[in-house]
Every structure is written in structure tokens, then in C-alpha cells.
Design an enzyme around this catalytic site. Sequence first.
Site, mmCIF file in Angstrom:
data_model
loop_
_atom_site.group_PDB
_atom_site.id
_atom_site.type_symbol
_atom_site.label_atom_id
_atom_site.label_comp_id
_atom_site.label_asym_id
_atom_site.label_seq_id
_atom_site.Cartn_x
_atom_site.Cartn_y
_atom_site.Cartn_z
ATOM 1 C CB CYS A 146 37.510 45.273 42.323
ATOM 2 S SG CYS A 146 38.043 43.819 43.250
ATOM 3 C CB CYS A 158 39.914 47.083 49.656
ATOM 4 S SG CYS A 158 38.339 46.201 49.439
#
Length: 277
Positions: free
Chosen positions: A89, A204
Site C-alpha cells: 500500500c 496505488c
Amino acid sequence: MKKAPAGSFPAKPTIAPERPILVFDSGIGGLTVLREARVVMPDRRFVYIADDAGFPYGNWEEEALKRRIIELFGEFIANYDPEIAVIACNTASTLVLEDLRRAYPSVPFVGTVPAIKPAAERTSSGLVSVLATPGTVKRAYTRDLIQSFASRCHVRLVGADGLAAIAEAHIRGESFDEALVMAQIAPCFIEKDGKRTDIVVLACTHYPFLVNVLRRLAPWPVDWLDPAEAIARRMKSLLPARSDDDEFHSQDDLAFFTSRKPDYAIRRLMQGFGLRF
């Protein structure tokens, strides 16, 4: 803010299994990293953890999110004894990676940061865009990467508010408004002095699930740079090599969601990735 219920983690098995690789994300985006890691390390065991009780991370105050992730990892490490932990992440990595390394020095941590260096090395036009969450865009860490590795390029940071949630909806098979996606990615495309953006960094881990949609909506072809393969290679480089004499207790790859309430679509998705709850 929602928190995972106390005592919600499965008990550690009495017979020690092979120490797993722990892959952590706020949702299902980290599956893009898990997918590549399995290609590079097909003989390893994985535990995938989604902090869906805290999703989306962009809504959190930074210090509160730091505390949450550090506390969660105390539980994860106690329960799973990972050989290595991967923060799949960008938002969490740019915020708390160094804090995790200090808090748990016995566990090697691999982070996920915007692939700005390889983008700067590959670009022909010198025009690079970084598509990220607003949290990743505003972090000094991201700007330091640009200064260190892409100072000769024109790098545009594009904060996409809500695109990760759209990616989650897409992977669940839910409908979404493509006009919203187009509005999010449009600022990535720059024309300057006869040149065009030729690389968009997907900063992302959720975004690669949308890559076919992104390619179709893009005003011209670009290289959508997904760092998952590089992350998988980095993971492998930190693990000891195995010999043919190594023996391990065979156990399934696991998935754990901090909400303890993954819906039917998510359960099917996890099963499709060979993950057991």
C-alpha cells in the site's frame, strides 16, 4: 474511526508451519503484489491481510493511522511470525514504513513506493505523471523521490480521490461511472513543446485492477507503470535461498480481514486467488 474487534485474530497453530510472507494492504489492492510474488516465489507460503475496517486510508488523520497500523502489526507478528512483511500500500508505506522497522526490528519490511525512478529511466518525452491517492501525493517522501531520481523530468503528481474505491467496486463486479474515472486520470495527460506524457506511474496497488479501463479511456497510449514485479523481486532478494533438503509443514495460504465481515464477492475473490479464511 472503525477498529478491528479485540481478540479477532486466529490463534497461532500449535504445530509451527513454514513462516509465511505477510502481505498487507488497506483493501484488496495488495493482491496485485501477491500475484507477482507468487510468480517469483511459487514455493513460499503467504498470508494476505486487508485492513478493510480502516479503508479508505485517505480519510484518516496521519498520526491516528500510524498508531493503528503499528498496533495491528503487533497482532499480526504475534499470530503469524512472518519471515518478511510487505506493505502493499503506497499510502501506508510512505507514512509508516520506517516506524514499523523501528517498532519491529526483527522483521524485514518491504514497502511500496511510487515507481518514480524506473519511470525517469524509461521516459522518452521527459513527461511523467504519478497517479496516486491524495495522501501519497502530499507526502514529502514522494517529492523527495522526484528530487532524487527525476529532477530532469517534468513530473506531475495527480491525486485521485476515490479511484481506489472504484477499483474495489470493479473487482467485485459492480458497475461504476467511467466518466468519474476519466475525470480522475485526465490531469495525467500533458502536451508540452510537441511532446506528450508517455508514462503514468500507478502509485496505488488498487489501480492495476483498472488498467484495461485506463488504457481504453486514455487520450493516447502511455506506459502504465505497475511496481508489483519489482516489489516481488525485492521480497525474494531478502529471503534466504532454499535447498532441496528443506522441509516444511504444508499449509494453505490465508486471508484475513480486520472487519471480520468480508462479503460474498470478496470471499469468492479470495478463493479465486487460492486464499483460505
